[in-house]
Scaffold this motif. Structure first.
Motif, PDB file in Angstrom:
ATOM      1  N   GLU A  21      58.862 -20.787  53.375  1.00 51.43           N
ATOM      2  CA  GLU A  21      59.829 -20.013  52.596  1.00 51.43           C
ATOM      3  C   GLU A  21      59.516 -20.141  51.107  1.00 51.43           C
ATOM      4  OE1 GLU A  21      61.879 -17.906  54.870  1.00 51.43           O
ATOM      5  OE2 GLU A  21      63.299 -18.401  53.279  1.00 51.43           O
ATOM      6  N   ASN A  22      59.102 -19.042  50.495  1.00 53.01           N
ATOM      7  CA  ASN A  22      58.913 -18.979  49.037  1.00 53.01           C
ATOM      8  C   ASN A  22      58.157 -20.171  48.463  1.00 53.01           C
ATOM      9  OD1 ASN A  22      61.979 -17.922  49.734  1.00 53.01           O
ATOM     10  ND2 ASN A  22      60.715 -16.490  48.564  1.00 53.01           N
ATOM     11  N   VAL A  23      57.023 -20.456  49.023  1.00 55.52           N
ATOM     12  CA  VAL A  23      56.215 -21.567  48.510  1.00 55.52           C
ATOM     13  C   VAL A  23      55.284 -21.063  47.409  1.00 55.52           C
ATOM     14  CG1 VAL A  23      54.421 -23.243  49.102  1.00 55.52           C
ATOM     15  CG2 VAL A  23      56.328 -22.840  50.677  1.00 55.52           C
ATOM     16  N   SER A  24      55.296 -21.777  46.286  1.00 51.77           N
ATOM     17  CA  SER A  24      54.382 -21.436  45.194  1.00 51.77           C
ATOM     18  C   SER A  24      53.761 -22.700  44.628  1.00 51.77           C
ATOM     19  CB  SER A  24      55.131 -20.751  44.031  1.00 51.77           C
ATOM     20  OG  SER A  24      55.658 -19.533  44.442  1.00 51.77           O
ATOM     21  N   PHE A  25      52.485 -22.674  44.412  1.00 53.89           N
ATOM     22  CA  PHE A  25      51.817 -23.699  43.604  1.00 53.89           C
ATOM     23  C   PHE A  25      50.427 -23.199  43.260  1.00 53.89           C
ATOM     24  CE2 PHE A  25      50.865 -25.035  47.986  1.00 53.89           C
ATOM     25  CZ  PHE A  25      49.509 -25.279  47.948  1.00 53.89           C
ATOM     26  N   THR A  26      49.791 -23.844  42.329  1.00 50.00           N
ATOM     27  CA  THR A  26      48.439 -23.427  41.960  1.00 50.00           C
ATOM     28  C   THR A  26      47.512 -24.632  42.029  1.00 50.00           C
ATOM     29  OG1 THR A  26      48.889 -23.866  39.648  1.00 50.00           O
ATOM     30  CG2 THR A  26      49.205 -21.600  40.395  1.00 50.00           C
ATOM     31  N   MET A  27      46.251 -24.318  42.103  1.00 46.57           N
ATOM     32  CA  MET A  27      45.235 -25.350  42.150  1.00 46.57           C
ATOM     33  C   MET A  27      44.182 -25.017  41.131  1.00 46.57           C
ATOM     34  SD  MET A  27      43.535 -26.456  45.698  1.00 46.57           S
ATOM     35  CE  MET A  27      42.273 -27.661  45.361  1.00 46.57           C
ATOM     36  N   GLU A  28      43.710 -26.032  40.406  1.00 41.58           N
ATOM     37  CA  GLU A  28      42.697 -25.781  39.377  1.00 41.58           C
ATOM     38  C   GLU A  28      41.312 -26.118  39.914  1.00 41.58           C
ATOM     39  OE1 GLU A  28      44.005 -24.204  36.945  1.00 41.58           O
ATOM     40  OE2 GLU A  28      45.992 -24.696  37.754  1.00 41.58           O
TER      41      GLU A  28
END
Lengths: 251, 294
Positions: A21-28
């Motif tokens: 459900e509405n998962v957000s993250f980023t990876m560099e």
């Protein structure tokens, strides 16, 4: 701009079951990011969404700025995302060398003339040897995949993922089922791979392994992201403790 | 050589091509097929009808049969892409029944009367003799073996092997499942079409009964008996199971009994096939060669 991997408000429902459900993250780029959470939190589902096994219900996954929507697993693999499996799946009846060769052929599977050319060339065999050497399987090249012990099967899967010449590899519980010294060797291997500029997204239940490998961790529980941050902060986060151990008044 | 031996040899030769073609689909790509006789039939009908209805020469009918069967193989392969194992077995079996029913009930295909008076191919202005026909069949066997050998050494062949071993791991390694399964179906079907064309012009009469489910099982038995997934297995399987009914002619009543018993005994003791990977024969041949090399 500039994120290697961007999970943007991703939701995945399986016929009413809300897996994510509405998962957000980023990876560099160059990062080793840990993905943890109790059983059924949606970690492997997220891996399957990234690799294109099934489509997202809503949201977007971007890799190097490219939206992965509608791409099947073979396309995602060709873009440079390799993966290993929670329950290992080497090509059992193929030799260790052939296992790696399959993935080394990634650029040959698109055109007619490329796919009808011979696969055992000096170049590809040398590349396979080099990859097997890197994961410590150099002298087992002619062994059948099914005849390796678990620890080596896991290394074979890593070699196969590296054969795609990926920018990112997804490791699904790489330490699961390993003995202590195998775990230490695995941590060294993952660090080595990362040292060559390959980013790593790792699902792992073994907390000491996660703490040693990752500088940043994302925690999922019941399909939602409940925390994100460095290991020390995660360890002390009340929500994370609650997810793993239950609330005090439950006990 | 008497005409009888030549006839048996030609029949076995056609079976060898069929076994090699099925081995590409089932042995290399791991896609079980219980309906291979359908493609054998499509090739036979395509070739036979082009020859009888339009009077086309054999050397035009044969490539026509190969192309038509390859195309039909791609079309019928599509429903097979979404099913695996037992379900694929049933789907391919169904395809066999449908194709056979079309031949039998659609008047265009001659119905129960089939196609008759398919001309014997001519070569150099005269009708081909049986020995000449046998030479031609051997020539096409060599082509089939060459295609097979090339496939085994190519990236495409490696991709098929990876699909056979583990579809999920294969696609995560960059192998497009749809594309390569279709490649296997088209190649295997086209080669079966070639065998069908050779059959039609040899028999000069074909009917739907020749291409039923039992025929598919015979072809599959040959592949499995000899050694599925190997180059020599289907060839040896086709020869042994092709010769066996002829050898057992004196004990006519018990022929199928002996035939069936051979299959059961082999599967009990050598499930990988007579010359399959790591079978008794393969191991010993390898050992002898290793000794000689040393």
């Amino acid at each position: 701009m500039g994120h290697l991997l961007e999970i943007d408000d991703v939701t995945k429902h399986f016929e009413g079951l809300k897996a994510l459900e509405n998962v957000s993250f980023t990876m560099e780029e160059g990062e080793i990011l840990g993905l943890i959470g109790p059983n059924g939190a949606g970690k492997t589902t997220l891996f399957n969404l990234i690799t294109g096994t099934f489509p997202v219900t809503s949201g977007a996954i971007r890799f190097n700025g490219t939206d992965l929507a509608g791409m099947g697993p073979s396309k995602v693999a060709a873009l440079g995302i390799g993966r290993t499996f929670q329950i290992v799946r080497p090509f059992a009846g193929l030799t260790v060398e052939e296992n790696v060769l399959v993935a080394l052929g990634v650029s040959h599977y698109t055109g007619f003339w490329k796919s009808v050319s011979r696969y055992r060339t000096t170049d590809t065999l040398a590349a396979a040897r080099e990859l097997l050497g890197r994961v410590g399987l150099g002298n087992l090249a002619d062994r059948k995949g099914e005849n390796l012990p678990l620890g080596l099967k896991k290394r074979l899967e890593i070699a196969r993922a590296l054969a795609l010449r990926p920018k990112l590899i997804l490791l699904d519980e790489p330490a699961g089922g390993l003995r202590k010294e195998e775990m230490d060797q695995l941590i060294d291997l993952v660090r080595e791979i990362n040292g060559e500029g390959i980013s790593v997204l790792v699902i792992e239940h073994n907390m000491p392994v996660v703490m040693r490998l990752c500088r940043r961790i994302v925690v999922l529980d019941h399909g939602t992201k409940i925390a994100e941050g460095p290991p020390e902060a995660i360890q002390g986060n009340p929500q994370v403790i609650e997810a793993y151990l239950g609330r005090e008044d439950d006990a | 050589m008497s005409a009888y031996y030549i006839t048996v040899a030609i029949t076995i030769g056609i079976y060898i091509i069929l076994a090699i073609s099925l081995n590409i689909i089932t042995g290399y790509a791991g896609q079980i097929s219980l309906g291979h006789a359908a493609f054998f039939g499509i090739g036979a009908y395509a070739s036979g009808m082009l020859a009888t209805k339009l009077g086309a020469p054999f050397f035009l009918c044969l490539p026509f049969a190969v192309v038509v069967t390859g195309i039909v193989g791609a079309i019928l392969g599509i429903p097979c892409l979404r099913v695996k194992e037992d379900f694929l077995a049933i789907t391919t079996m169904g395809i066999n029944f449908v194709v056979q029913a079309v031949f039998l009930y659609v008047p265009f295909f001659g119905g129960a009367l089939g196609i008759s008076n398919i001309p014997v191919p001519s070569f150099g202005g005269a009708e081909m003799t049986k020995p000449m026909y046998l030479v031609m069949v051997i020539f096409f066997i060599l082509i089939a073996v060459a295609v097979d050998g090339w496939l085994r050494r190519s990236w495409a062949g490696l991709a098929l092997a990876s699909i056979r071993e583990d579809e999920t791991a294969a696609e995560m390694s960059g192998v497009n499942l749809t594309r390569f399964k279709v490649v296997a179906f088209v190649l295997g079907s086209a080669m079966a079409g070639l065998a069908g064309s050779l059959y039609a012009h040899f028999m000069s009469f074909i009917s739907a009964a020749d291409f039923g489910f039992p025929e598919s099982i015979v072809i599959l038995s040959m592949v499995v008996f000899g050694g599925i997934g190997t180059l020599w297995g289907p060839i040896i399987g086709a020869i042994i199971l092709g010769v066996a009914p002829e050898l057992f002619r004196p004990i006519l009543d018990y022929r199928t009994l002996v035939y069936g018993a051979m299959l059961v005994v082999l599967m009990r003791f050598q499930p990988q096939g007579l010359v399959g990977i790591d079978s008794f024969i393969t191991r010993n041949v390898k050992r002898i060669f290793a000794k000689e090399a040393a």
